[in-house]
Design an enzyme around this catalytic site. Structure first.
Site, mmCIF file in Angstrom:
data_model
loop_
_atom_site.group_PDB
_atom_site.id
_atom_site.type_symbol
_atom_site.label_atom_id
_atom_site.label_comp_id
_atom_site.label_asym_id
_atom_site.label_seq_id
_atom_site.Cartn_x
_atom_site.Cartn_y
_atom_site.Cartn_z
ATOM 1 N N ASN A 46 -6.132 15.905 -56.630
ATOM 2 C CA ASN A 46 -5.913 17.007 -57.589
ATOM 3 C C ASN A 46 -6.501 16.677 -58.960
ATOM 4 O O ASN A 46 -6.203 17.337 -59.943
ATOM 5 C CB ASN A 46 -4.410 17.303 -57.712
ATOM 6 C CG ASN A 46 -3.620 16.104 -58.241
ATOM 7 O OD1 ASN A 46 -4.199 15.068 -58.560
ATOM 8 N ND2 ASN A 46 -2.314 16.246 -58.343
ATOM 9 N N HIS A 49 -6.021 13.846 -60.641
ATOM 10 C CA HIS A 49 -5.233 12.983 -61.533
ATOM 11 C C HIS A 49 -5.950 11.657 -61.778
ATOM 12 O O HIS A 49 -6.700 11.160 -60.934
ATOM 13 C CB HIS A 49 -3.787 12.805 -61.052
ATOM 14 C CG HIS A 49 -3.547 11.886 -59.893
ATOM 15 N ND1 HIS A 49 -2.803 12.250 -58.796
ATOM 16 C CD2 HIS A 49 -3.913 10.610 -59.673
ATOM 17 C CE1 HIS A 49 -2.733 11.244 -57.955
ATOM 18 N NE2 HIS A 49 -3.411 10.225 -58.458
ATOM 19 N N ASP A 87 -0.727 2.139 -64.357
ATOM 20 C CA ASP A 87 0.539 2.811 -64.059
ATOM 21 C C ASP A 87 1.451 1.973 -63.174
ATOM 22 O O ASP A 87 1.041 0.943 -62.629
ATOM 23 C CB ASP A 87 0.269 4.177 -63.399
ATOM 24 C CG ASP A 87 -0.790 4.110 -62.298
ATOM 25 O OD1 ASP A 87 -1.045 3.006 -61.781
ATOM 26 O OD2 ASP A 87 -1.355 5.156 -61.952
ATOM 27 N N GLU A 107 -0.894 13.923 -64.064
ATOM 28 C CA GLU A 107 -1.023 15.050 -63.142
ATOM 29 C C GLU A 107 -1.607 16.267 -63.871
ATOM 30 O O GLU A 107 -1.627 16.303 -65.110
ATOM 31 C CB GLU A 107 0.359 15.394 -62.562
ATOM 32 C CG GLU A 107 1.000 14.252 -61.769
ATOM 33 C CD GLU A 107 0.366 14.016 -60.400
ATOM 34 O OE1 GLU A 107 -0.747 14.523 -60.139
ATOM 35 O OE2 GLU A 107 0.987 13.307 -59.587
HETATM 36 C C1 GLP Z 1 -2.567 6.750 -57.099
HETATM 37 C C2 GLP Z 1 -2.820 5.985 -58.388
HETATM 38 C C3 GLP Z 1 -4.121 6.393 -59.033
HETATM 39 C C4 GLP Z 1 -5.215 6.363 -57.977
HETATM 40 C C5 GLP Z 1 -4.928 7.397 -56.925
HETATM 41 C C6 GLP Z 1 -5.991 7.477 -55.834
HETATM 42 O O1 GLP Z 1 -1.898 7.936 -57.276
HETATM 43 N N1 GLP Z 1 -1.773 6.112 -59.355
HETATM 44 O O2 GLP Z 1 -4.407 5.531 -60.108
HETATM 45 O O3 GLP Z 1 -6.446 6.620 -58.567
HETATM 46 O O4 GLP Z 1 -3.701 7.043 -56.316
HETATM 47 O O5 GLP Z 1 -5.739 6.531 -54.859
HETATM 48 P P1 GLP Z 1 -6.709 6.124 -53.685
HETATM 49 O O6 GLP Z 1 -7.713 5.212 -54.288
HETATM 50 O O7 GLP Z 1 -5.838 5.418 -52.695
HETATM 51 O O8 GLP Z 1 -7.290 7.364 -53.154
#
Ligand code: GLP
Length: 241
Positions: free
Chosen positions: A136, A138, A67, A143
């Protein structure tokens, strides 16, 4: 889904890194799916260390990222383009033209989504996709409520995701409202998926993933329908399982 329990974040990173290194050694032309967020940083550090000490080469590897934020240029430190260069690409021997990340500054986003899907198709699909998980549920930026049939698309970020990610930005107002992400069906096409979860803030999401129903309100639950998924999580993230 196979669950690997790690004692802590360092061990989680080691287990995941060795799986990727093994994949690249076995297939030097592998296509690796990468993720951003804090969780995979330890894995990237170990890939760099291994590249420097053991010479694992990425010259023929291709990478695709899940992304990117919309409206942030690739040279902005908050872009995922910048993150990937800083955390990994600048420190291994992968040619940057073999690294593919959705373009958050595209003029035509529909076209960009189609282009990104074609890139993955032309690479022969993703051999192993690394994933983090949002609180959540995702995955990528898909989402709750996203169709499991979705391909690469533009999303409006949930307020909770913007808040969670605001720690990287000067203020909540600076966090983009939209992003472009691989869809759930795109992620599910990967031959193998490794989902990483570390820390107590992910415990509820991991418990729901392991024990809950397959439900579009909880995007990660789609992974229960995939044949080759490994969850690598530390004790804190597994405390409610
Ligand atoms: C972001 C990314 C996701 C990632 C998520 C969790 O929103 N787009 O791909 O998995 O954060 O991030 P973290 O690893 O910092 O908890």
């Amino acid at each position: 889904m196979n669950i690997l329990r790690a004692d802590n974040y360092d061990q989680l990173s080691k287990i995941a890194a060795s799986k990727i290194i093994e994949k690249v050694r076995a297939n030097p032309k592998a296509t690796i799916g990468l993720a951003t967020g804090s969780t995979p940083i330890g894995v990237y550090k170990l890939l760099i260390e291994d590249h420097k000490t053991n010479g694992t080469t990425y010259k023929q590897v291709s990478t695709v990222n899940l992304d990117e934020y919309i409206g942030i240029s690739r040279d902005d430190p908050n872009s995922y383009h910048y993150f990937m260069r800083e955390q990994l690409f600048n420190h291994i021997d992968i040619p940057l033209e073999q690294t593919y990340i959705p373009n958050g500054m595209a003029e035509d986003f529909l076209l960009e989504c189609t282009r990104f899907e074609s890139v993955i198709h032309e690479l022969g699909g993703v051999d192993v996709q690394l994933l983090g998980i949002g609180q959540n549920g995702h995955i990528g930026f898909n989402e709750p409520g996203t169709s499991f049939k979705s391909r690469t698309h533009v999303v409006t970020l949930a307020e909770s995701t913007r808040k969670a990610n605001s720690r990287f930005f000067p203020s909540l107002d600076d966090v983009p409202t939209h992003a472009i992400t691989m869809g759930i069906a795109t992620i599910m096409d990967s031959k193998e998926i490794i989902l990483l979860a570390s820390g107590a803030s992910k415990a509820k999401a991991i418990a729901r993933l392991v024990h809950g129903e397959v439900d579009e309100d909880f995007p990660a639950s789609a992974l229960k329908l995939h044949k080759n998924v490994t969850i690598i999580a530390d004790i804190a993230a597994l405390q409610l399982v």
